[in-house]
Enzyme design. Structure first.
Site, PDB file in Angstrom:
ATOM      1  CB  CYS A  47      -0.222  -2.128   8.947  1.00  0.00           C
ATOM      2  SG  CYS A  47      -1.329  -2.986   7.816  1.00  0.00           S
ATOM      3  CE1 TYR A  94     -16.424   8.065  -3.832  1.00  0.00           C
ATOM      4  CE2 TYR A  94     -16.633   8.829  -6.104  1.00  0.00           C
ATOM      5  CZ  TYR A  94     -15.913   8.744  -4.930  1.00  0.00           C
ATOM      6  OH  TYR A  94     -14.698   9.347  -4.830  1.00  0.00           O
ATOM      7  CG  ASP A 115     -13.625   5.496  -3.094  1.00  0.00           C
ATOM      8  OD1 ASP A 115     -13.467   5.071  -1.916  1.00  0.00           O
ATOM      9  OD2 ASP A 115     -12.773   6.170  -3.682  1.00  0.00           O
ATOM     10  CD1 TRP A 164      -9.016  16.308  -6.731  1.00  0.00           C
ATOM     11  CD2 TRP A 164      -8.020  16.267  -8.732  1.00  0.00           C
ATOM     12  NE1 TRP A 164      -8.265  15.169  -6.813  1.00  0.00           N
ATOM     13  CE2 TRP A 164      -7.660  15.102  -8.030  1.00  0.00           C
ATOM     14  CE3 TRP A 164      -7.518  16.448 -10.023  1.00  0.00           C
ATOM     15  CZ2 TRP A 164      -6.811  14.147  -8.575  1.00  0.00           C
ATOM     16  CZ3 TRP A 164      -6.679  15.496 -10.560  1.00  0.00           C
ATOM     17  CH2 TRP A 164      -6.331  14.369  -9.853  1.00  0.00           C
ATOM     18  CD  GLU A 207     -14.347  12.400  -6.212  1.00  0.00           C
ATOM     19  OE1 GLU A 207     -14.342  11.188  -6.458  1.00  0.00           O
ATOM     20  OE2 GLU A 207     -13.600  12.912  -5.360  1.00  0.00           O
ATOM     21  CD  GLN A 212     -13.470   7.371 -17.106  1.00  0.00           C
ATOM     22  OE1 GLN A 212     -14.612   7.395 -16.678  1.00  0.00           O
ATOM     23  NE2 GLN A 212     -13.189   7.608 -18.348  1.00  0.00           N
ATOM     24  CB  CYS A 228      -5.564   1.105   3.858  1.00  0.00           C
ATOM     25  SG  CYS A 228      -6.346  -0.429   4.319  1.00  0.00           S
TER      26      CYS A 228
HETATM   27  S1  SF4 Z   1      -3.781  -0.984   9.871  1.00  0.00           S
HETATM   28 FE1  SF4 Z   1      -3.272  -1.693   7.848  1.00  0.00          FE
HETATM   29  S2  SF4 Z   1      -5.039  -2.864   7.125  1.00  0.00           S
HETATM   30 FE2  SF4 Z   1      -5.662  -1.662   8.900  1.00  0.00          FE
HETATM   31  S3  SF4 Z   1      -6.561   0.191   8.050  1.00  0.00           S
HETATM   32 FE3  SF4 Z   1      -4.419   0.637   8.480  1.00  0.00          FE
HETATM   33  S4  SF4 Z   1      -3.307   0.145   6.595  1.00  0.00           S
HETATM   34 FE4  SF4 Z   1      -5.336  -0.768   6.452  1.00  0.00          FE
END
Ligand code: SF4
Length: 358
Positions: free
Chosen positions: A214, A133, A151, A37, A50, A55, A207
């Site tokens: 991170c 959204y 979202d 898409w 979307e 779902q 994230c």
């Molecule tokens: S640093 Fe970690 S917790 Fe912070 S936005 Fe990035 S992935 Fe998410």
């Protein structure tokens, strides 16, 4: 320690929201997934994807998306579809009201907008089944408007970046984040489209709800939750409500003429076909007699569970060979090709498959 749930909006106005735009865009352009898409930004296609992605997971959605567009390549095809083919193409995705609303919206687009989706979020929100959204997603992704689409992924990323302890079910929190994002959107056009998708993509790939990655995150230097090692305390989610339990018999009634199905008249899955069901408040033999099914043999009984948003069904699926039934009957090819049976009946359908090769 989880943070305390905040019922009121907690504003984090001292966070430098404007600093996220450029690293996020650069990261997205390097790392975005090649998804079907994302090919042309056509509003109809963006909308279909979307709604499906609300779902189902990306991997599962790809096949549905392909089939849906083969069957209904334009908004006009969807507007003109008959109900059974509409439900059939959605079979397995659940939440059938969504696809029914999609057809209503397609008719609105055909009749009120000359077949072209509007580009303003407020006009998009006037279409059936389109909320804040989806309106934001279509306006920004397809039309490059500065329209945020918040979202679950976006809530997660922003709540962690800013260490905002507000419960994400609070409507004012979504409005607050939309306002903050609108102020940091890039210029209208492709960059806007990318920015909306970048926020979602970061939430999906980096994230993640648990164990966020991170070290590879383009926003790690701007993340307050990471700085304090409290990534998994955010976002703050509403408390889960207990599900209501219902115990049901699901009768797979087979005669020489076919298999009994009927439309559900009320409650969950209203209007959908089902194998006849009944609450387990009486013995199954008594229920069959009450329906006038006298000459029968119970072939087997298997247990199944299906979980809806607010209800949990505990089912005894009863395969019955009978002389006659009071219900509408369908042949096995008809069930295979034309009838959409909700996923709740997957076990019952499997029993039929094993026994009779549906
Ligand atoms: S640093 Fe970690 S917790 Fe912070 S936005 Fe990035 S992935 Fe998410």
């Amino acid at each position: 320690m989880p943070v305390e749930e905040k019922k009121n909006l907690h504003r984090v106005d001292d966070y430098p929201y404007e600093e996220i735009t450029s690293p996020l865009l650069a990261w997205y352009r390097e790392n975005k997934r090649d998804l079907p898409w994302r090919k042309d930004g056509d509003p109809y296609r963006v909308w279909v994807s979307e709604i499906m992605l609300q779902q189902t997971r990306v991997e599962g959605a790809k096949e549905y998306y392909k089939r849906f567009l083969e069957k209904f390549p334009t908004v006009y095809d969807l507007a003109a579809a008959d109900e059974e083919s509409l439900l059939k193409v959605w079979e397995g995705l659940g939440y059938y009201s969504r696809v029914r609303n999609m057809q209503k919206a397609a008719r609105q687009v055909r009749d009120e907008h000359a077949g072209v989706f509007p580009d303003a979020p407020e006009k998009l929100r006037a279409l059936a089944g389109i909320g804040d959204y989806t309106a934001g997603a279509i306006a920004s992704i397809a039309y490059g408007r500065r329209a945020p689409a918040v979202d679950g992924n976006v809530f997660r990323v922003l709540s962690r970046l800013t260490e905002n302890p507000t419960d994400i079910s609070l409507p004012a929190y979504k409005k607050y984040l939309e306002e903050k994002l609108r102020a940091v959107y890039p210029e209208e056009g492709k960059a806007c489209s990318d920015f909306t998708q970048a926020l979602m993509e970061l939430g999906a790939l980096v994230c993640k709800p648990t164990s966020p990655d991170c070290e590879t995150c383009p926003l790690r230097a701007l993340c307050r939750a990471k700085e304090r090692g409290r990534q998994e305390d955010y976002p703050v989610l509403p408390k889960k409500k207990d599900k209501r339990e219902e115990k049901l018999f699901v009768f797979v009634l087979v005669t020489k003429d076919g298999v009994a199905l009927r439309r559900r008249e009320k409650g969950v899955l209203k209007g959908m076909y089902e194998f006849p069901t009944a609450p387990q408040d009486r013995p199954k033999e008594e229920i069959l007699r009450g329906w006038g099914v006298d000459d029968y043999r119970i072939v087997k009984v298997e247990k199944a569970v299906h979980i809806f948003t607010h209800i949990r069904w505990e089912m005894d699926c009863v395969l019955v060979r009978a002389e006659s039934t009071p219900f509408e009957q369908f042949t096995i090819p008809q069930i295979r090709e034309k009838i959409s049976l909700p996923t709740a009946f997957v076990k019952a359908k499997e029993m039929l498959e094993k026994e009779y090769g549906v």
